[in-house]
Structure formats: structure tokens, C-alpha cells
Design an enzyme around this catalytic site. Structure first.
Site, PDB file in Angstrom:
ATOM      1  N   ASP A  67       6.350  44.711 -52.150  1.00  0.00           N
ATOM      2  CA  ASP A  67       6.822  43.135 -52.479  1.00  0.00           C
ATOM      3  C   ASP A  67       5.510  42.104 -52.132  1.00  0.00           C
ATOM      4  O   ASP A  67       4.755  42.534 -51.223  1.00  0.00           O
ATOM      5  CB  ASP A  67       7.741  42.884 -52.172  1.00  0.00           C
ATOM      6  CG  ASP A  67       8.459  43.121 -50.666  1.00  0.00           C
ATOM      7  OD1 ASP A  67       7.334  43.536 -49.836  1.00  0.00           O
ATOM      8  OD2 ASP A  67       9.521  43.248 -50.328  1.00  0.00           O
ATOM      9  N   ASN A 136      21.524  41.926 -45.138  1.00  0.00           N
ATOM     10  CA  ASN A 136      22.315  42.082 -46.330  1.00  0.00           C
ATOM     11  C   ASN A 136      22.111  43.196 -47.222  1.00  0.00           C
ATOM     12  O   ASN A 136      22.531  43.185 -48.366  1.00  0.00           O
ATOM     13  CB  ASN A 136      22.119  40.763 -47.062  1.00  0.00           C
ATOM     14  CG  ASN A 136      20.789  40.740 -47.768  1.00  0.00           C
ATOM     15  OD1 ASN A 136      19.806  41.523 -47.628  1.00  0.00           O
ATOM     16  ND2 ASN A 136      20.220  39.453 -48.166  1.00  0.00           N
ATOM     17  N   HIS A 138      19.280  44.501 -48.496  1.00  0.00           N
ATOM     18  CA  HIS A 138      18.075  44.602 -49.473  1.00  0.00           C
ATOM     19  C   HIS A 138      17.262  45.540 -49.080  1.00  0.00           C
ATOM     20  O   HIS A 138      16.778  45.705 -47.856  1.00  0.00           O
ATOM     21  CB  HIS A 138      17.422  42.951 -49.613  1.00  0.00           C
ATOM     22  CG  HIS A 138      16.812  42.398 -48.682  1.00  0.00           C
ATOM     23  ND1 HIS A 138      16.510  41.286 -48.045  1.00  0.00           N
ATOM     24  CD2 HIS A 138      15.890  43.173 -47.695  1.00  0.00           C
ATOM     25  CE1 HIS A 138      15.810  41.037 -47.155  1.00  0.00           C
ATOM     26  NE2 HIS A 138      15.316  42.294 -46.842  1.00  0.00           N
ATOM     27  N   GLU A 143      17.625  41.444 -53.707  1.00  0.00           N
ATOM     28  CA  GLU A 143      18.728  40.919 -52.966  1.00  0.00           C
ATOM     29  C   GLU A 143      20.115  41.408 -53.689  1.00  0.00           C
ATOM     30  O   GLU A 143      20.111  42.051 -54.623  1.00  0.00           O
ATOM     31  CB  GLU A 143      18.700  39.476 -53.055  1.00  0.00           C
ATOM     32  CG  GLU A 143      17.356  38.837 -52.547  1.00  0.00           C
ATOM     33  CD  GLU A 143      17.407  38.778 -50.732  1.00  0.00           C
ATOM     34  OE1 GLU A 143      18.227  39.611 -50.416  1.00  0.00           O
ATOM     35  OE2 GLU A 143      16.756  37.970 -50.469  1.00  0.00           O
TER      36      GLU A 143
HETATM   37  C1  F6R Z   1       9.324  44.236 -46.934  1.00  0.00           C
HETATM   38  C2  F6R Z   1      10.619  44.784 -47.327  1.00  0.00           C
HETATM   39  C3  F6R Z   1      12.124  44.171 -46.634  1.00  0.00           C
HETATM   40  C4  F6R Z   1      12.084  44.436 -45.309  1.00  0.00           C
HETATM   41  C5  F6R Z   1      13.501  43.938 -44.919  1.00  0.00           C
HETATM   42  C6  F6R Z   1      13.662  43.975 -43.226  1.00  0.00           C
HETATM   43  O1  F6R Z   1       8.202  44.589 -47.370  1.00  0.00           O
HETATM   44  O2  F6R Z   1      10.586  45.425 -48.059  1.00  0.00           O
HETATM   45  O3  F6R Z   1      12.959  44.856 -47.564  1.00  0.00           O
HETATM   46  O4  F6R Z   1      11.747  46.063 -45.269  1.00  0.00           O
HETATM   47  O5  F6R Z   1      13.314  42.390 -44.882  1.00  0.00           O
HETATM   48  O6  F6R Z   1      12.510  43.252 -42.659  1.00  0.00           O
HETATM   49  P1  F6R Z   1      12.146  43.682 -41.140  1.00  0.00           P
HETATM   50  O7  F6R Z   1      11.607  44.857 -41.023  1.00  0.00           O
HETATM   51  O8  F6R Z   1      11.166  42.256 -40.884  1.00  0.00           O
HETATM   52  O9  F6R Z   1      13.535  43.451 -40.475  1.00  0.00           O
END
Ligand code: F6R
Length: 251
Positions: A67, A136, A138, A143
Site C-alpha cells: 500500500d 480491526n 485489516h 478495512e
Molecule cells: C502496512 C499494512 C498494514 C499494517 C497494519 C499493522 O503496509 O499493510 O496492514 O500491517 O496496519 O500496522 P503495525 O505494524 O504498525 O501495527
């Protein structure tokens, strides 16, 4: 899904890096799917250590990130391109021309999504996809209630995700409201998936992932239908959750 419980963040990161570098060494030309955020930083550190000490070469590796924030440009320190260069690519022998992320500042975002999806396909798809998980559920920036059959698309980030990511920005209001993310279908097409989770803040998500319903309300639940998913989670993330452990011998 294979669940590997490890002691802490460091062990999780070491094992993940070991699995990835092993794959880099054993496969001639490898397409890696990569994530950003807090979770994979330790893994990237260990990959760099392995590169420095063991000389694992990334010359034949291609990377595709999950992303990118809209409308951040590549040189914005909060962009995921900047993060990837800083935490990984600048420290390996990977040609920059082999590293891909969606362009968050593309003028035509819909076109950019189609282009990025095709770029992954044209390279032969993802061999090994590294994932973190949102509180959540994702994965990427897919989402809750994102269709399981989604491809690369533009998303509006939930307030929960924007709050969780505010720690990376100077002011909470600086967190972008939109992003481009590869879709759930794109992730599910990966040949192999490695999901990492560490810490108390991921406990509920782990419980839901392992014992909740298969539902678009919790995007990561789809991973149960994938034939080759390994979850590496630390004791804190798995505390009080019933886990059928799996011992990993390759690393
Ligand atoms: C970022 C991504 C997100 C993160 C998720 C957890 O490229 O794909 O899905 O893996 O938001 O974020 P952290 O690791 O900061 O807890």
C-alpha cells in the site's frame, strides 16, 4: 494456517527474516510482497544483518508493497516508499528498479490501481507475501467490509486506522485520509503468506483471526482459506488464546 508462537518481538522478527532470507537464497528469481508499519521493522533489520554477514543477494528479487498513502509523493518522509528505502532497500543490493509501490500521488488514481495490479501479474505474481494485521483485522489497507474479491483499489481509511497510524506523523490531522492498497484477492493469490503479530494491542485481532467467523467484517479471516499461511505471533499477542502450536524446523 500454521501458528508459530515465539517469545517476543525480537524472536518473531528473527524467525521471519530467517524464513524470508532462506527463500531468497533458494529461489532464483523471487517476487516478495512487503508491508510497512511498526511490525516488520525488526524483520527488515535482521534481513540487513543477514545481508551484511552472510551476503544473501537480492539482485534477483523483485518487491511489491501492499500500500501507499494518497496523495503522498515518494520523497515525503511519511510515504511508504520513503519508509521502504530507509528501513530496507538502501541497505541491500536490490536494484531500486526492482522495487515497486503504488504511486500515491498519481493524477489518475483509478488508472494507477489497474496499472499496479497488472504490474504484479506481469511479473508472475507474489511468491511470498509478508503481512502485518490491523486491530480491526485489516490486511494491507483493506478495512472491514472490503470485498473478498477486491483487486488493487483506493480506500478511505477508518478513524481507528488513522488513530493507530498517527504515531508516525507530527500531528494526528496529518494522517492521510486515503490510500491505495492491493486487494484481498490480490493478497490471496500469493503462493505463500507470512503474517506477523506482536504485543497486546494485537491480541483481540489474533483471537478473531484464529477463532472468529469467516467474514468481510474481519478481512484477515479470509486467510483461513489460503493453503499456505504461516502466522508468527509472540506470547503477548497470543496470551489467553487457544492455539494449536506448530513447530518450525527450517530456521
Ligand atoms: C502496512 C499494512 C498494514 C499494517 C497494519 C499493522 O503496509 O499493510 O496492514 O500491517 O496496519 O500496522 P503495525 O505494524 O504498525 O501495527
Amino acid at each position: 494456517m500454521k501458528i508459530i508462537e515465539v517469545k517476543d518481538y525480537q524472536q518473531m522478527s528473527r524467525l521471519a527474516a530467517c524464513i524470508i532470507s532462506e527463500k531468497v537464497r533458494s529461489q532464483n528469481r523471487l517476487n516478495l510482497g512487503l508491508a510497512t508499519g511498526e511490525t516488520p521493522k525488526g524483520t527488515y533489520n535482521y534481513l540487513i544483518k543477514d545481508f551484511n554477514h552472510n551476503g544473501t543477494s537480492y539482485e534477483e528479487v523483485y518487491t511489491f508493497n501492499l500500500d501507499e498513502y494518497v496523495p503522498l509523493s515518494m520523497d515525503n518522509p511519511n510515504s511508504y516508499r520513503f519508509y521502504m528505502n530507509h528501513f530496507l532497500f538502501n541497505h541491500l543490493d536490490i536494484p531500486m528498479s526492482h522495487t515497486f509501490l503504488p504511486l500515491g500521488n498519481a493524477t489518475d488514481l483509478e488508472n494507477e490501481c489497474v496499472r499496479y495490479e497488472k504490474q504484479i501479474e506481469d511479473h508472475g505474481g507474489i511468491d511470498l507475501q509478508l503481512l502485518g494485521i490491523g486491530k480491526n483485522g485489516h490486511i494491507g489497507f483493506n478495512e472491514p467490509r472490503t470485498s473478498f474479491i477486491s483487486k488493487t483499489h483506493v480506500v478511505t481509511l477508518t478513524s481507528l486506522t488513522r488513530e493507530a497510524n498517527a504515531r508516525f506523523f507530527e500531528r494526528p490531522e496529518d494522517v492521510p485520509k486515503q490510500a491505495i492498497t492491493v486487494g484481498i484477492e490480490t493478497i490471496m493469490k500469493s503462493k505463500e503468506i507470512l503474517l506477523l503479530a506482536s504485543g497486546e494491542s494485537k491480541r483481540e485481532a489474533m483471537n478473531e483471526l484464529l477463532h472468529g467467523e469467516l467474514s468481510e467484517d474481519f478481512p484477515a479471516s479470509i486467510l483461513r482459506l489460503h493453503p499456505d499461511v504461516t502466522v508468527i505471533a509472540d506470547q503477548t499477542a497470543l496470551k489467553g488464546i487457544q492455539v494449536e502450536g506448530y513447530s518450525f524446523t527450517k530456521c
